[in-house]
Write an enzyme that holds these catalytic residues in place. Sequence first.
Site, PDB file in Angstrom:
ATOM      1  N   GLU A 155       0.830  -1.206   0.000  1.00 20.27           N
ATOM      2  CA  GLU A 155       0.000   0.000   0.000  1.00 20.27           C
ATOM      3  C   GLU A 155       0.867   1.260   0.000  1.00 20.27           C
ATOM      4  O   GLU A 155       0.645   2.188  -0.780  1.00 20.27           O
ATOM      5  CB  GLU A 155      -0.928  -0.005   1.223  1.00 20.27           C
ATOM      6  CG  GLU A 155      -2.016  -1.062   1.191  1.00 20.27           C
ATOM      7  CD  GLU A 155      -3.092  -0.766   0.178  1.00 20.27           C
ATOM      8  OE1 GLU A 155      -3.253   0.409  -0.208  1.00 20.27           O
ATOM      9  OE2 GLU A 155      -3.776  -1.719  -0.245  1.00 20.27           O
ATOM     10  N   ILE A 156       1.865   1.297   0.893  1.00 19.90           N
ATOM     11  CA  ILE A 156       2.702   2.494   0.991  1.00 19.90           C
ATOM     12  C   ILE A 156       3.611   2.615  -0.224  1.00 19.90           C
ATOM     13  O   ILE A 156       3.747   3.691  -0.816  1.00 19.90           O
ATOM     14  CB  ILE A 156       3.511   2.482   2.299  1.00 19.90           C
ATOM     15  CG1 ILE A 156       2.566   2.593   3.503  1.00 19.90           C
ATOM     16  CG2 ILE A 156       4.532   3.622   2.319  1.00 19.90           C
ATOM     17  CD1 ILE A 156       3.232   2.378   4.848  1.00 19.90           C
ATOM     18  N   ALA A 234      11.898   4.748   5.263  1.00 23.62           N
ATOM     19  CA  ALA A 234      10.805   5.155   6.146  1.00 23.62           C
ATOM     20  C   ALA A 234      10.007   3.926   6.562  1.00 23.62           C
ATOM     21  O   ALA A 234       8.823   4.018   6.861  1.00 23.62           O
ATOM     22  CB  ALA A 234       9.909   6.172   5.451  1.00 23.62           C
ATOM     23  N   SER A 235      10.671   2.775   6.589  1.00 23.00           N
ATOM     24  CA  SER A 235      10.003   1.514   6.912  1.00 23.00           C
ATOM     25  C   SER A 235      10.421   1.027   8.294  1.00 23.00           C
ATOM     26  O   SER A 235       9.806   1.394   9.290  1.00 23.00           O
ATOM     27  CB  SER A 235      10.320   0.468   5.845  1.00 23.00           C
ATOM     28  OG  SER A 235       9.772  -0.777   6.173  1.00 23.00           O
ATOM     29  N   ARG A 236      11.493   0.235   8.353  1.00 25.50           N
ATOM     30  CA  ARG A 236      12.014  -0.258   9.625  1.00 25.50           C
ATOM     31  C   ARG A 236      13.538  -0.221   9.580  1.00 25.50           C
ATOM     32  O   ARG A 236      14.157  -0.645   8.603  1.00 25.50           O
ATOM     33  CB  ARG A 236      11.531  -1.682   9.909  1.00 25.50           C
ATOM     34  CG  ARG A 236      10.044  -1.788  10.242  1.00 25.50           C
ATOM     35  CD  ARG A 236       9.718  -1.132  11.578  1.00 25.50           C
ATOM     36  NE  ARG A 236       8.296  -1.180  11.874  1.00 25.50           N
ATOM     37  CZ  ARG A 236       7.428  -0.227  11.560  1.00 25.50           C
ATOM     38  NH1 ARG A 236       7.838   0.845  10.890  1.00 25.50           N
ATOM     39  NH2 ARG A 236       6.156  -0.333  11.899  1.00 25.50           N
ATOM     40  N   ASP A 260      14.076   7.847   8.427  1.00 16.77           N
ATOM     41  CA  ASP A 260      13.069   8.120   9.451  1.00 16.77           C
ATOM     42  C   ASP A 260      13.069   7.040  10.521  1.00 16.77           C
ATOM     43  O   ASP A 260      12.405   7.177  11.542  1.00 16.77           O
ATOM     44  CB  ASP A 260      11.682   8.207   8.802  1.00 16.77           C
ATOM     45  CG  ASP A 260      10.601   8.625   9.782  1.00 16.77           C
ATOM     46  OD1 ASP A 260      10.811   9.637  10.490  1.00 16.77           O
ATOM     47  OD2 ASP A 260       9.554   7.951   9.854  1.00 16.77           O
ATOM     48  N   GLU A 265      16.814   1.974  17.169  1.00 16.24           N
ATOM     49  CA  GLU A 265      15.862   3.004  17.581  1.00 16.24           C
ATOM     50  C   GLU A 265      15.389   2.781  19.032  1.00 16.24           C
ATOM     51  O   GLU A 265      15.147   1.645  19.423  1.00 16.24           O
ATOM     52  CB  GLU A 265      14.660   2.928  16.620  1.00 16.24           C
ATOM     53  CG  GLU A 265      13.747   4.100  16.660  1.00 16.24           C
ATOM     54  CD  GLU A 265      12.723   4.040  15.528  1.00 16.24           C
ATOM     55  OE1 GLU A 265      11.545   4.256  15.814  1.00 16.24           O
ATOM     56  OE2 GLU A 265      13.113   3.758  14.373  1.00 16.24           O
ATOM     57  N   HIS A 283      11.248   9.121  13.352  1.00 15.68           N
ATOM     58  CA  HIS A 283      10.178   8.140  13.127  1.00 15.68           C
ATOM     59  C   HIS A 283       8.805   8.815  13.115  1.00 15.68           C
ATOM     60  O   HIS A 283       7.947   8.551  13.956  1.00 15.68           O
ATOM     61  CB  HIS A 283      10.205   7.024  14.173  1.00 15.68           C
ATOM     62  CG  HIS A 283       9.495   5.777  13.697  1.00 15.68           C
ATOM     63  ND1 HIS A 283       9.796   4.530  14.183  1.00 15.68           N
ATOM     64  CD2 HIS A 283       8.494   5.594  12.794  1.00 15.68           C
ATOM     65  CE1 HIS A 283       9.015   3.626  13.590  1.00 15.68           C
ATOM     66  NE2 HIS A 283       8.208   4.262  12.747  1.00 15.68           N
ATOM     67  N   ILE A 284       8.606   9.668  12.126  1.00 15.63           N
ATOM     68  CA  ILE A 284       7.366  10.437  12.016  1.00 15.63           C
ATOM     69  C   ILE A 284       6.576  10.046  10.765  1.00 15.63           C
ATOM     70  O   ILE A 284       5.747  10.819  10.285  1.00 15.63           O
ATOM     71  CB  ILE A 284       7.650  11.953  12.009  1.00 15.63           C
ATOM     72  CG1 ILE A 284       8.644  12.325  10.886  1.00 15.63           C
ATOM     73  CG2 ILE A 284       8.170  12.411  13.364  1.00 15.63           C
ATOM     74  CD1 ILE A 284       8.827  13.827  10.688  1.00 15.63           C
ATOM     75  N   GLY A 285       6.814   8.832  10.262  1.00 16.55           N
ATOM     76  CA  GLY A 285       6.192   8.415   9.008  1.00 16.55           C
ATOM     77  C   GLY A 285       4.704   8.679   8.930  1.00 16.55           C
ATOM     78  O   GLY A 285       4.211   9.214   7.944  1.00 16.55           O
ATOM     79  N   ASN A 286       3.964   8.289   9.967  1.00 14.57           N
ATOM     80  CA  ASN A 286       2.521   8.517   9.933  1.00 14.57           C
ATOM     81  C   ASN A 286       2.081   9.590  10.928  1.00 14.57           C
ATOM     82  O   ASN A 286       0.917   9.634  11.334  1.00 14.57           O
ATOM     83  CB  ASN A 286       1.746   7.215  10.173  1.00 14.57           C
ATOM     84  CG  ASN A 286       2.110   6.555  11.489  1.00 14.57           C
ATOM     85  OD1 ASN A 286       2.502   7.211  12.442  1.00 14.57           O
ATOM     86  ND2 ASN A 286       1.974   5.241  11.555  1.00 14.57           N
TER      87      ASN A 286
END
Length: 317
Positions: A155-156, A234-236, A260, A265, A283-286
């Site tokens: 999806e992303i 921007a995943s993991r 991100d 982390e 870590h501000i992806g969403n």
Amino acid sequence: MEKVYVAGAIPEVGLKLLQEHFEVEMYEGKGLVDKDTLIKGVKNATALISLLSTNVDKDVIDAGKDLKIIANYGAGFNNIDIEYAREKSIDVTNTPKASTNATADLTIGLVLAIARRIVEGDQLSRTTGFDGWAPLFFRGREVSGKTIGIIGLGEIGSAVARRARAFDMDVLYTGPNRKEEKEREIGAKYVDLDTLLKNADFITINAAYNPKMHHLIDTEQFKMMKSTAYLINASRGPIVHEQALVQALKDNEIEGAALDVYEFEPDITDDLKSLNNVVLTPHIGNATFEARDMMSKIVANAAISAVQGEKPQFVVN
């Protein structure tokens, strides 16, 4: 009234839904909830709302003897022992679709930020300043007409591809399965990982993490990339071997990176912080009002469905 334990503050819209159906107990301390507090919290709870930062292991699951559901506030769920939860007949859910637009927006934002040196330029403007416009001053890279390589066309990843096409970028993608319908819709081309790494100007990681993905991008992979390539994650964090990335940046094997997420982390290695050709975000992806409110409603409704004997949405186990 049945009890739900919420492992950290969530937006009010979801909290109000929970309060209509549950006795709500929420961790309101500083930082992340510790294991002992979490174990105490899940006792006598029918539902647990966990955050991505909440480690829900066997001890926690065993303590929650009445749990029917663990509703994870996030698209990922590698913070939960989902196999053990299944053994205990506990549903685990996530919030996949809520993150799509926000994370895709950030991914493209990171592409632009690192290519056009936006953060570096902001820092210069705020500190030493500059002498004025000059032909050779502060040059970056254009995005239009370049090739983006997307690792993971879910999806992303698909949303990233659509945005990239709006910039007239050519789109390559790789993943465990070819997606011919999406190829036609987006105008993307399926290739293997090595081909993607060798040909992409911008490599974005948008795949979900699992143990097979650990250090997918390591020293060998950096050596395949163009010297002008940029890596965006921007995943993991653990998908990228962070020290190998640092070395590749120091050795000019690639031109830059925008991250991100991080391997260890919330810790970020000092080596990354010291490099000018890296953009770092926390870590501000969403992290948009829209996405976080939607996620809050999704976890609340999942918990409500579970206690009402209905199958919740987005079960991952």
